[in-house]
Scaffold this motif. Structure first.
Motif, mmCIF file in Angstrom:
data_model
loop_
_atom_site.group_PDB
_atom_site.id
_atom_site.type_symbol
_atom_site.label_atom_id
_atom_site.label_comp_id
_atom_site.label_asym_id
_atom_site.label_seq_id
_atom_site.Cartn_x
_atom_site.Cartn_y
_atom_site.Cartn_z
ATOM 1 N N ALA A 139 52.535 39.417 45.765
ATOM 2 C CA ALA A 139 52.174 38.498 46.849
ATOM 3 C C ALA A 139 51.704 39.267 48.084
ATOM 4 O O ALA A 139 50.838 38.805 48.826
ATOM 5 N N CYS B 67 48.205 41.088 46.939
ATOM 6 C CA CYS B 67 47.121 40.181 46.522
ATOM 7 C C CYS B 67 46.676 39.227 47.624
ATOM 8 O O CYS B 67 45.865 38.329 47.370
ATOM 9 N N GLY B 68 47.222 39.359 48.827
ATOM 10 C CA GLY B 68 46.657 38.618 49.944
ATOM 11 C C GLY B 68 47.438 37.417 50.438
ATOM 12 O O GLY B 68 46.990 36.727 51.347
ATOM 13 N N VAL B 69 48.627 37.158 49.861
ATOM 14 C CA VAL B 69 49.446 36.054 50.387
ATOM 15 C C VAL B 69 50.061 36.459 51.731
ATOM 16 O O VAL B 69 50.178 35.643 52.640
ATOM 17 N N SER C 143 45.271 43.006 52.937
ATOM 18 C CA SER C 143 44.934 42.417 51.640
ATOM 19 C C SER C 143 44.175 41.109 51.865
ATOM 20 O O SER C 143 44.070 40.613 52.988
ATOM 21 N N ASN D 221 43.234 37.229 49.799
ATOM 22 C CA ASN D 221 43.454 36.361 48.646
ATOM 23 C C ASN D 221 42.127 35.768 48.170
ATOM 24 O O ASN D 221 41.609 34.832 48.772
ATOM 25 N N THR D 222 41.582 36.343 47.114
ATOM 26 C CA THR D 222 40.313 35.881 46.537
ATOM 27 C C THR D 222 40.493 35.725 45.032
ATOM 28 O O THR D 222 41.564 35.992 44.507
ATOM 29 N N PHE E 163 41.765 38.902 43.267
ATOM 30 C CA PHE E 163 42.920 39.362 44.033
ATOM 31 C C PHE E 163 43.579 40.619 43.467
ATOM 32 O O PHE E 163 44.006 41.511 44.200
#
Ligand SMILES: [Zn+2]
Length: 386
Positions: free
Chosen positions: A173, A176-178, A191, A193-194, A197
């Motif tokens: 999380a 990966c961009g959370v 980071s 979230n795409t 990710f």
């Protein structure tokens, strides 16, 4: 082994090796940390590590030392010692005394005393015993709960030049961009979230290693990367050439309006297709994440058809641009029915673009076409199918 521990454990077979594991780790999901953590679901990850270890040894031309740094029950190291012909010595370490008791019993069960050594220590202290040049490891595995980043400096100092570091992160999380701000704090990188990710996560993890290695004027060379829904893993060689890292650290610019994506040494703030503001991720690794020549060696060093397929797919995508696309996302954006990835690859080929599946996503693909070109080809394909 103490009576209580004997009663709570059982022999377990994985690969060609038997070793002792806690009974509760075979029945509880997720497996508990006490008396010792063991995850049956990580078999493929261990198969992979053994294959990469054998391939690195084959390339080196000699037997290797291996650090099972946070060993738990020692499944990785016990299997390596038992199944690989390239083991010089396996060093197990865990701060949990139950772990050392359990794996010592497994070592005796497999008659591996001459090629193994067990210590009970905090991981930094353990690795600090191996910083002198003549005792450094050929291969170090860092597979902790959460992020491995706190141990990377100690691992780099305990690794030989051209040695390999296996890094596993389960704080997906964050990477990966959370939680981009937590990622900035822990990994020194924002980071994002795409749809790609996990590729961003891998590139941030590798960047962090490159950054720490560069403190010692050392370079890095990623050999192979792998992810599943529970972990992000990178196998990276440490080199004596800082130039291996130069020009390979940069940023992602991602346009949320048209889904265009670019990777560059300096941040690109606006989309070169629609002029919207880009979202930025990084700094991160913008160099290769798959080493084609190493993967060819890996193919020649395994009989496992699943691994051969994985390596072949990685070779296929290794020469294509970073930041893969996902078929479902493109179809949703175009408001058309989704295509099988094979259809998209063949349409791109018909239009003289390079393309390949990616091992990082089951419906993902890489191509040298940009998002406008992909959309144009798929829109025409959709219309012709009606
Ligand atoms: Zn755009």
């Amino acid at each position: 082994m103490s009576t209580n521990l004997i009663d709570s454990t059982t022999l377990f077979l994985e690969g060609n090796t038997e070793f002792y594991v806690p009974k509760n780790s075979l029945t509880q999901i997720p497996p508990p940390r006490t008396p010792v953590f063991f995850n049956t679901m990580a078999k493929f990850k261990r198969d992979l590590l053994i294959s990469i270890f054998n391939s690195h040894a084959s390339q080196s031309g000699h037997k290797l030392t291996f650090s099972d740094t946070l060993s738990g029950v020692g499944a990785t190291g016990i299997r390596l010692a038992n199944e690989s012909e390239y083991v010089k010595k396996i060093y197990f370490n865990d701060a949990n005394i139950n772990a050392s008791e359990l794996l010592q019993t497994s070592i005796t069960h497999n008659n591996l005393d001459s090629t193994t050594e067990v210590s009970i220590n905090e991981a930094h202290k353990f690795l600090s015993n191996f910083t002198n040049r003549d005792v450094r490891f050929d291969f170090i595995d860092l597979d902790p709960f959460g992020s491995p980043i706190q141990y990377v400096d100690s691992a780099v100092r305990a690794l030989k030049i051209n040695g390999v570091l296996s890094l596993t992160a389960t704080d997906g999380a964050v990477l990966c961009g959370v939680y981009p701000k937590v990622c900035l704090r822990k990994y020194g990188s924002l980071s994002l979230n795409t749809e790609y990710f996990n590729e961003t996560a891998l590139r941030i993890l590798i960047f962090s290693l490159a950054s720490i290695s560069s403190h010692y004027e050392l370079g890095i060379k990623p050999l192979f990367c792998h992810t599943d829904k529970h972990y992000i893993q990178a196998y990276v060689q440490i080199t004596d050439s800082i130039s291996d890292t130069e020009n390979r650290i940069g940023f992602i610019g991602h346009c949320s309006t048209c889904q265009n994506r670019v990777i560059s040494e300096l941040p690109i703030l606006s989309c070169n297709l629609c002029s919207s503001n880009n979202k930025i991720a990084g700094p991160l690794w913008i160099g290769d994440i798959f080493d084609k020549s190493f993967l060819n060696i890996a193919i020649n060093n395994t009989d496992d058809s699943n691994l051969v397929k994985l390596y072949r797919n990685a070779i296929s995508e290794s020469s294509l641009p970073p930041l893969y696309y996902v078929t479902d996302t493109i179809s949703q954006n175009l408001k058309i029915s989704s295509f099988p990835v094979e259809t998209i690859l063949s349409k791109l080929k018909e239009n003289n673009f390079l393309s390949s599946k990616t091992i990082l996503h089951s419906t993902g693909f890489r191509t040298d076409a940009n998002v406008e070109e992909i959309n144009s080809i798929l829109s025409k394909t959709s219309t012709s199918n009606i």
